[in-house]
Design an enzyme around this catalytic site. Structure first.
Site, PDB file in Angstrom:
ATOM      1  N   GLU A   1       9.395  -3.212   8.431  1.00 42.74           N
ATOM      2  CA  GLU A   1      10.539  -2.853   9.275  1.00 42.74           C
ATOM      3  C   GLU A   1      11.609  -3.922   9.201  1.00 42.74           C
ATOM      4  O   GLU A   1      12.806  -3.624   9.204  1.00 42.74           O
ATOM      5  CB  GLU A   1      10.081  -2.660  10.722  1.00 42.74           C
ATOM      6  CG  GLU A   1      11.153  -2.143  11.671  1.00 42.74           C
ATOM      7  CD  GLU A   1      11.996  -3.247  12.338  1.00 42.74           C
ATOM      8  OE1 GLU A   1      13.000  -2.920  13.008  1.00 42.74           O
ATOM      9  OE2 GLU A   1      11.632  -4.439  12.185  1.00 42.74           O
TER      10      GLU A   1
ATOM     11  N   ASP B   1       4.949  -6.083  10.633  1.00 43.01           N
ATOM     12  CA  ASP B   1       5.454  -7.234   9.887  1.00 43.01           C
ATOM     13  C   ASP B   1       6.293  -8.140  10.777  1.00 43.01           C
ATOM     14  O   ASP B   1       6.790  -7.712  11.829  1.00 43.01           O
ATOM     15  CB  ASP B   1       6.265  -6.784   8.669  1.00 43.01           C
ATOM     16  CG  ASP B   1       7.484  -5.957   9.031  1.00 43.01           C
ATOM     17  OD1 ASP B   1       7.356  -5.035   9.876  1.00 43.01           O
ATOM     18  OD2 ASP B   1       8.581  -6.222   8.498  1.00 43.01           O
TER      19      ASP B   1
END
Length: 384
Positions: free
Chosen positions: A133, A71
């Site tokens: 994350e 991400d």
């Protein structure tokens, strides 16, 4: 470089944390399958996002894990000189969201797969690619649940966050909280008849600032960190409805970024105690329903890998550099792999954290090449 071609593909997937990462994960799964490598997909609760875990080589023995998050942070409100989700090469740099943090590392890892797949590996290589994350190391926790049930775990791990290909064995942990002050609404012409939630929240913010000042002045300290002490920080605050109404509610978010050896719990206890034992009695003298509530937003541990650990010596050998490992203030998933699964882990990857989350984020091409060389030496080592 094959890694640059792969980076172009990876950047093209908009994996901002508020969106799905499934297109990228499916691409990686299919890419690995093309070389005969099977992947295990670990989805989130609603199936909109997923982690990927794969092993190249023998599956009956420990190996080396390479891990990274898929991400990226948003580009909203940032001024870019090129499309953030289309790789732009200029001035020996690759521009695009996630190039430094941390799709460059993932691209370099994937570029090694053809060589790894056709090599007789004595030691396996494990790949772990995660989601979310950037919003609190959320996705990796579901992957760790699966890893905990496997008969064989990796012997060591390398998280490819941007460290300019320098070895990091220690970083700070973080805990983030939302505090809500519950007041009593009334007309502002008679403040004593109400309980001003904004003012009481501000008093608690002031107390948090006093704790931050204490840490800054008295430590504990670790001079190897750029900021050599634990920090406290209030980032957002919201409350009230109109100037002539005593506000009934106010909330603020704060975080503690702590040295790995400086547990945050005493600080959290002090904040809660000040709220409930000093401020709350005054509020409840007017209305017993008033007070404070605390909600944890996210938390992840620091990383504290000993400088003489086997993983440190191993990575130093791959880097061909015996410089002692560094310490960094920003957090990674490394502490979770280490704490939850007992996998000794370090951080080492291409790019500079100074470029992460910025408009016109970029990765120097020589950094990508250095990572390619590092992983090529790892491939050779796994064949021995």
């Amino acid at each position: 470089m094959e890694s640059l071609t792969l980076l172009q593909t990876l950047v093209g997937f908009d994996t901002t944390s508020r969106l799905s990462n499934l297109q990228l994960i499916r691409f990686v799964k299919n890419y690995l399958a093309g070389f005969g490598v099977n992947s295990r997909i670990v989805e989130n609760e609603d199936g909109s996002k997923a982690n990927l875990y794969a092993t190249i080589g023998p599956t009956d023995r420990p190996g080396v894990m390479l891990a990274g998050h898929t991400d990226v942070v948003p580009v909203d409100g940032q001024h870019w000189h090129s499309n953030p989700f289309a790789l732009d090469i200029r001035d020996e740099r690759a521009y695009g969201r996630g190039t430094a943090d941390m799709k460059g590392f993932i691209a370099s890892v994937l570029a090694q797969v053809p060589q790894l797949a056709r090599s007789p590996l004595h030691t396996p290589l494990h790949l772990a690619f995660t989601y979310d994350e950037e919003i609190g190391c959320i996705g990796v926790r579901r992957l760790l649940e699966v890893l905990g049930g496997l008969p064989v775990l990796p012997a060591m791990g390398i998280i490819g966050e941007p460290t300019r290909m320098q070895l990091v064995a220690e970083h700070k942990g973080k805990t983030a909280w939302r505090v809500t002050a519950h007041g009593h609404e009334g007309h502002s012409s008679n403040p004593a008849a109400g309980v001003n939630a904004v003012e009481y929240a501000a008093e608690l913010v002031s107390f948090i600032r006093s704790l931050a000042r204490q840490r800054r002045q008295h430590g504990p300290f670790d001079p190897l960190y750029e900021v050599p002490y634990s920090t406290l920080h209030v980032g957002t605050m919201q409350g009230g409805t109109a100037l002539n109404i005593i506000p009934a509610s106010c909330h603020f978010d704060f975080e503690i970024r702590h040295l790995p050896a400086d547990a945050p719990q005493p600080l959290l206890d002090a904040i809660r105690q000040h709220a409930t034992q000093v401020l709350q009695p005054e509020m409840q003298a007017v209305d017993p329903a008033c007070g404070f509530s605390f909600t944890e937003k996210t938390s992840y541990p620091g990383l504290l890998t000993p400088p003489d650990a086997a993983v440190v010596r191993f990575v130093q050998g791959l880097l061909q550099d015996s410089t002692p490992p560094r310490k960094i203030a920003f957090g990674t998933e490394a502490g979770l792999f280490s704490e939850r699964c007992g996998i000794p882990t370090v951080v080492c990857g291409p790019g500079d954290i100074a470029q992460a989350h910025q408009p016109d984020e970029w990765l120097a091409l020589d950094q990508l090449a250095a990572c390619d060389s590092f992983l090529s030496r790892l491939t050779a080592q796994l064949q021995r």
